[in-house]
Design an enzyme around this catalytic site. Sequence first.
Site, PDB file in Angstrom:
ATOM      1  N   ALA A 157       0.824  -1.213   0.000  1.00  0.00           N
ATOM      2  CA  ALA A 157       0.000   0.000   0.000  1.00  0.00           C
ATOM      3  C   ALA A 157       0.854   1.258   0.000  1.00  0.00           C
ATOM      4  O   ALA A 157       0.490   2.274   0.578  1.00  0.00           O
ATOM      5  CB  ALA A 157      -0.918  -0.004   1.226  1.00  0.00           C
TER       6      ALA A 157
ATOM      7  N   ARG B  84      -2.806   8.826 -10.670  1.00  0.00           N
ATOM      8  CA  ARG B  84      -3.960   9.056 -11.540  1.00  0.00           C
ATOM      9  C   ARG B  84      -5.260   9.335 -10.772  1.00  0.00           C
ATOM     10  O   ARG B  84      -6.268   9.699 -11.367  1.00  0.00           O
ATOM     11  CB  ARG B  84      -4.146   7.861 -12.488  1.00  0.00           C
ATOM     12  CG  ARG B  84      -3.190   7.917 -13.667  1.00  0.00           C
ATOM     13  CD  ARG B  84      -3.368   6.720 -14.575  1.00  0.00           C
ATOM     14  NE  ARG B  84      -2.753   5.520 -14.014  1.00  0.00           N
ATOM     15  CZ  ARG B  84      -3.073   4.278 -14.392  1.00  0.00           C
ATOM     16  NH1 ARG B  84      -4.020   4.082 -15.290  1.00  0.00           N
ATOM     17  NH2 ARG B  84      -2.460   3.247 -13.855  1.00  0.00           N
TER      18      ARG B  84
ATOM     19  N   GLY C 250      -3.387  -3.140  -1.368  1.00  0.00           N
ATOM     20  CA  GLY C 250      -4.318  -2.226  -0.700  1.00  0.00           C
ATOM     21  C   GLY C 250      -5.307  -1.579  -1.647  1.00  0.00           C
ATOM     22  O   GLY C 250      -6.326  -1.044  -1.218  1.00  0.00           O
TER      23      GLY C 250
ATOM     24  N   GLY D 130       1.414  -8.274 -16.012  1.00  0.00           N
ATOM     25  CA  GLY D 130       2.446  -9.283 -16.205  1.00  0.00           C
ATOM     26  C   GLY D 130       1.802 -10.498 -16.850  1.00  0.00           C
ATOM     27  O   GLY D 130       0.661 -10.842 -16.541  1.00  0.00           O
TER      28      GLY D 130
ATOM     29  N   ASN E 183      -1.155 -11.778 -14.640  1.00  0.00           N
ATOM     30  CA  ASN E 183      -0.833 -11.913 -13.220  1.00  0.00           C
ATOM     31  C   ASN E 183      -1.691 -10.930 -12.421  1.00  0.00           C
ATOM     32  O   ASN E 183      -1.682  -9.736 -12.691  1.00  0.00           O
ATOM     33  CB  ASN E 183       0.654 -11.601 -13.017  1.00  0.00           C
ATOM     34  CG  ASN E 183       1.035 -11.543 -11.556  1.00  0.00           C
ATOM     35  OD1 ASN E 183       0.481 -12.272 -10.737  1.00  0.00           O
ATOM     36  ND2 ASN E 183       1.988 -10.673 -11.223  1.00  0.00           N
TER      37      ASN E 183
ATOM     38  N   ASN F 230      -6.988   2.422 -10.193  1.00  0.00           N
ATOM     39  CA  ASN F 230      -5.894   3.356 -10.457  1.00  0.00           C
ATOM     40  C   ASN F 230      -6.391   4.772 -10.686  1.00  0.00           C
ATOM     41  O   ASN F 230      -5.635   5.721 -10.560  1.00  0.00           O
ATOM     42  CB  ASN F 230      -5.091   2.887 -11.677  1.00  0.00           C
ATOM     43  CG  ASN F 230      -4.352   1.600 -11.381  1.00  0.00           C
ATOM     44  OD1 ASN F 230      -3.648   1.496 -10.380  1.00  0.00           O
ATOM     45  ND2 ASN F 230      -4.552   0.598 -12.214  1.00  0.00           N
TER      46      ASN F 230
ATOM     47  N   ARG G 180     -32.758  11.991  14.579  1.00  0.00           N
ATOM     48  CA  ARG G 180     -31.344  12.076  14.952  1.00  0.00           C
ATOM     49  C   ARG G 180     -31.049  11.117  16.099  1.00  0.00           C
ATOM     50  O   ARG G 180     -31.951  10.506  16.664  1.00  0.00           O
ATOM     51  CB  ARG G 180     -31.004  13.531  15.285  1.00  0.00           C
ATOM     52  CG  ARG G 180     -31.097  14.431  14.044  1.00  0.00           C
ATOM     53  CD  ARG G 180     -31.031  15.892  14.406  1.00  0.00           C
ATOM     54  NE  ARG G 180     -29.885  16.168  15.255  1.00  0.00           N
ATOM     55  CZ  ARG G 180     -29.763  17.249  16.030  1.00  0.00           C
ATOM     56  NH1 ARG G 180     -30.742  18.156  16.053  1.00  0.00           N
ATOM     57  NH2 ARG G 180     -28.699  17.417  16.772  1.00  0.00           N
TER      58      ARG G 180
ATOM     59  N   TYR H 111     -40.036  20.305  16.428  1.00  0.00           N
ATOM     60  CA  TYR H 111     -38.726  19.893  16.918  1.00  0.00           C
ATOM     61  C   TYR H 111     -38.898  19.332  18.322  1.00  0.00           C
ATOM     62  O   TYR H 111     -39.346  20.041  19.237  1.00  0.00           O
ATOM     63  CB  TYR H 111     -37.727  21.062  16.948  1.00  0.00           C
ATOM     64  CG  TYR H 111     -36.464  20.648  17.677  1.00  0.00           C
ATOM     65  CD1 TYR H 111     -35.665  19.627  17.152  1.00  0.00           C
ATOM     66  CD2 TYR H 111     -36.106  21.216  18.903  1.00  0.00           C
ATOM     67  CE1 TYR H 111     -34.534  19.192  17.829  1.00  0.00           C
ATOM     68  CE2 TYR H 111     -34.971  20.783  19.576  1.00  0.00           C
ATOM     69  CZ  TYR H 111     -34.200  19.774  19.044  1.00  0.00           C
ATOM     70  OH  TYR H 111     -33.095  19.335  19.707  1.00  0.00           O
TER      71      TYR H 111
ATOM     72  N   ASN I 186     -35.126  23.232  24.313  1.00  0.00           N
ATOM     73  CA  ASN I 186     -34.329  22.389  25.196  1.00  0.00           C
ATOM     74  C   ASN I 186     -32.988  22.986  25.527  1.00  0.00           C
ATOM     75  O   ASN I 186     -32.269  22.476  26.369  1.00  0.00           O
ATOM     76  CB  ASN I 186     -34.125  20.996  24.562  1.00  0.00           C
ATOM     77  CG  ASN I 186     -33.411  21.073  23.224  1.00  0.00           C
ATOM     78  OD1 ASN I 186     -33.574  22.053  22.489  1.00  0.00           O
ATOM     79  ND2 ASN I 186     -32.619  20.083  22.916  1.00  0.00           N
TER      80      ASN I 186
HETATM   81  C1  UD1 Z   1       1.932  -5.487 -10.817  1.00  0.00           C
HETATM   82  C2  UD1 Z   1       2.623  -6.781 -11.231  1.00  0.00           C
HETATM   83  C3  UD1 Z   1       2.006  -7.287 -12.523  1.00  0.00           C
HETATM   84  C4  UD1 Z   1       0.512  -7.473 -12.347  1.00  0.00           C
HETATM   85  C5  UD1 Z   1      -0.117  -6.179 -11.878  1.00  0.00           C
HETATM   86  C6  UD1 Z   1      -1.554  -6.380 -11.550  1.00  0.00           C
HETATM   87  C7  UD1 Z   1       4.912  -6.588 -10.472  1.00  0.00           C
HETATM   88  C8  UD1 Z   1       6.307  -6.284 -10.867  1.00  0.00           C
HETATM   89  N1  UD1 Z   1       4.015  -6.506 -11.425  1.00  0.00           N
HETATM   90  O1  UD1 Z   1       2.239  -4.540 -11.837  1.00  0.00           O
HETATM   91  O2  UD1 Z   1       2.602  -8.522 -12.896  1.00  0.00           O
HETATM   92  O3  UD1 Z   1      -0.062  -7.892 -13.572  1.00  0.00           O
HETATM   93  O4  UD1 Z   1       0.537  -5.704 -10.679  1.00  0.00           O
HETATM   94  O5  UD1 Z   1      -2.138  -5.149 -11.274  1.00  0.00           O
HETATM   95  O6  UD1 Z   1       4.657  -6.898  -9.329  1.00  0.00           O
HETATM   96  N2  UD1 Z   1       3.689  -0.977  -4.597  1.00  0.00           N
HETATM   97  C9  UD1 Z   1       4.350  -0.684  -3.439  1.00  0.00           C
HETATM   98  N3  UD1 Z   1       5.667  -0.367  -3.486  1.00  0.00           N
HETATM   99  C10 UD1 Z   1       6.356  -0.336  -4.645  1.00  0.00           C
HETATM  100  C11 UD1 Z   1       5.681  -0.640  -5.838  1.00  0.00           C
HETATM  101  C12 UD1 Z   1       4.341  -0.969  -5.782  1.00  0.00           C
HETATM  102  O7  UD1 Z   1       3.762  -0.697  -2.358  1.00  0.00           O
HETATM  103  O8  UD1 Z   1       7.555  -0.048  -4.592  1.00  0.00           O
HETATM  104  C13 UD1 Z   1       2.263  -1.318  -4.549  1.00  0.00           C
HETATM  105  C14 UD1 Z   1       1.445  -0.285  -5.287  1.00  0.00           C
HETATM  106  O9  UD1 Z   1       0.955   0.696  -4.409  1.00  0.00           O
HETATM  107  C15 UD1 Z   1       0.303  -1.119  -5.841  1.00  0.00           C
HETATM  108  C16 UD1 Z   1       0.915  -2.498  -6.028  1.00  0.00           C
HETATM  109  O10 UD1 Z   1       2.083  -2.529  -5.221  1.00  0.00           O
HETATM  110  O11 UD1 Z   1      -0.753  -1.239  -4.908  1.00  0.00           O
HETATM  111  C17 UD1 Z   1       1.218  -2.820  -7.466  1.00  0.00           C
HETATM  112  O12 UD1 Z   1       2.164  -1.904  -7.943  1.00  0.00           O
HETATM  113  P1  UD1 Z   1       2.140  -1.351  -9.416  1.00  0.00           P
HETATM  114  O13 UD1 Z   1       3.290  -0.478  -9.604  1.00  0.00           O
HETATM  115  O14 UD1 Z   1       0.792  -0.826  -9.725  1.00  0.00           O
HETATM  116  O15 UD1 Z   1       2.378  -2.706 -10.226  1.00  0.00           O
HETATM  117  P2  UD1 Z   1       1.969  -2.953 -11.695  1.00  0.00           P
HETATM  118  O16 UD1 Z   1       2.937  -2.258 -12.570  1.00  0.00           O
HETATM  119  O17 UD1 Z   1       0.553  -2.711 -11.919  1.00  0.00           O
HETATM  120 CA    CA Z   2      -1.137  -1.695 -10.869  1.00  0.00          CA
END
Ligand code: UD1
Ligand code: CA
Length: 456
Positions: free
Chosen positions: A9, A15, A100, A136, A166, A224, A330, A363, A383
């Site tokens: 998280a 965005r 998260g 991925g 993934n 996102n 209320r 009231y 009141n």
């Molecule tokens: C990641 C996966 C990808 C998958 C996709 C699904 C990796 C390298 N890639 O890509 O295979 O298909 O999610 O949505 O894992 N976060 C951190 N710290 C960091 C980087 C990310 O806490 O340093 C958290 C982000 O807040 C987010 C989540 O990890 O909640 C995913 O990170 P994000 O950068 O969105 O990964 P994707 O590029 O979408």
């Molecule tokens: Ca993502």
Amino acid sequence: MSLDIVILAAGQGTRMRSALPKVLHPVAGQSMLGHVLDTARQLLPKGIHVVIGHGAEQVRARHAADDIAFVLQAEQLGTGHAVAQALPGLSAERVLILYGDVPLIQAETLKRLLDKVGPEQLALLTVELDDPTGYGRIIRDAAGRVTAIVEHKDASPEQRSIREGNTGILAVPAERLAGWLGRLSNDNAQGEYYLTDVIAMAVADGLTIETVQPDDPMEVQGANDRMQLAELERHYQLRAASRLMAQGVTLRDPARIDLRGEVTVGRDVLIDVNVILEGRVVIEDGVQIGPNCVIKDSTLRKGAIVKANSHLEGAELGEGADCGPFARLRPGAVLGRQAHVGNFVELKNAVLGEGAKAGHLSYLGDAEIGARSNIGAGTITCNYDGANKHRTIMGEDVFIGSNSALVAPVTLGAGATTGAGSTITQDVPAGSLAVGRARQRNIEGWQRPRKAEKKS
Ligand code: UD1
Ligand code: CA
């Protein structure tokens, strides 16, 4: 086998264009992270570890709890780096990675995933996508065994044609994790430490990669931007609506009810359009709720009726009681059996006895009103004296004439009556009439003022 859950998280959520950290944006009245924490708790883990970064202090302040460990990832160097930050706190045999910003994931799906992880097995949650852009890709060998995950930006055109994506959610045997994470490199298209690279490492170490799919692809959908947030919200609400209908509730339109909390429902409940239920709401058999009502932390007993445009918070309607249209109840408003509150009536910390009525424009605050008493239109309990609140107490069968001001503290005995337009400043004994207004005076032959005639 014991379980640690790591929730990522730390990301910024650019965005969303928001001052609020992404994972604190609400779905169904609760932060996305809050949903994930609720689901994580259902799995009875040994520990829950939340990796925070952007907006870390806000996230921590909102979700601080005894069963949660926060881990700071000062710089967001990738998902693999994020999990590595949590490593020192992990002590269970299995580790489940959640996100998260993926709030609709269901405990049932995660249980199926956890059934597949073992000392020699890693379990991946994957999803078949019409448009897997950005995800991925799951790489399989000729025998269909998973061999690696390749990130979209690193994938060849051939790999990009793979539609199995993934989800990011996976479960791994803990004793292997530190070794794998220690060997990650950031030599890739994004210059990040990819958690997904542990898949190929696990295969090289002789583990098998098991895969599981969610029943519903929306379970693994992240938010996102605000459009995706709205999609998650509508999906959640439609699911909540079908659950209510399955329990015996008629919804005039399942697309026009919003549940932001927990509701328990009886049978043959009728809910009209644009109703919002918040917090903890109890709705017993045969209750009817009209259109455009907001009902928060309230209990509606059997056969109670809430008419259109009413707003209830911390209220209770007894059996067969009704309120509205345009009632405002209320905290501490309690209607006894068959009691009635009509339009433009506000109650706060006020109890109406069985069959008591306040039909229009009143009231009633800090008041206790006996059974069968009738409160005339325009009645106000005064009141508040500017410093303290005082109570108005009425016995049974009291009749308050229209436009009475009851200056608290004041007590009216059973069967007391007040004349219309009275300002009641003293207690009224049982059975008597109180008239607290100037006596009428008629002036005969009265000439109204006339306008001066215009000169032409
Ligand atoms: C990641 C996966 C990808 C998958 C996709 C699904 C990796 C390298 N890639 O890509 O295979 O298909 O999610 O949505 O894992 N976060 C951190 N710290 C960091 C980087 C990310 O806490 O340093 C958290 C982000 O807040 C987010 C989540 O990890 O909640 C995913 O990170 P994000 O950068 O969105 O990964 P994707 O590029 O979408
Ligand atoms: Ca993502």
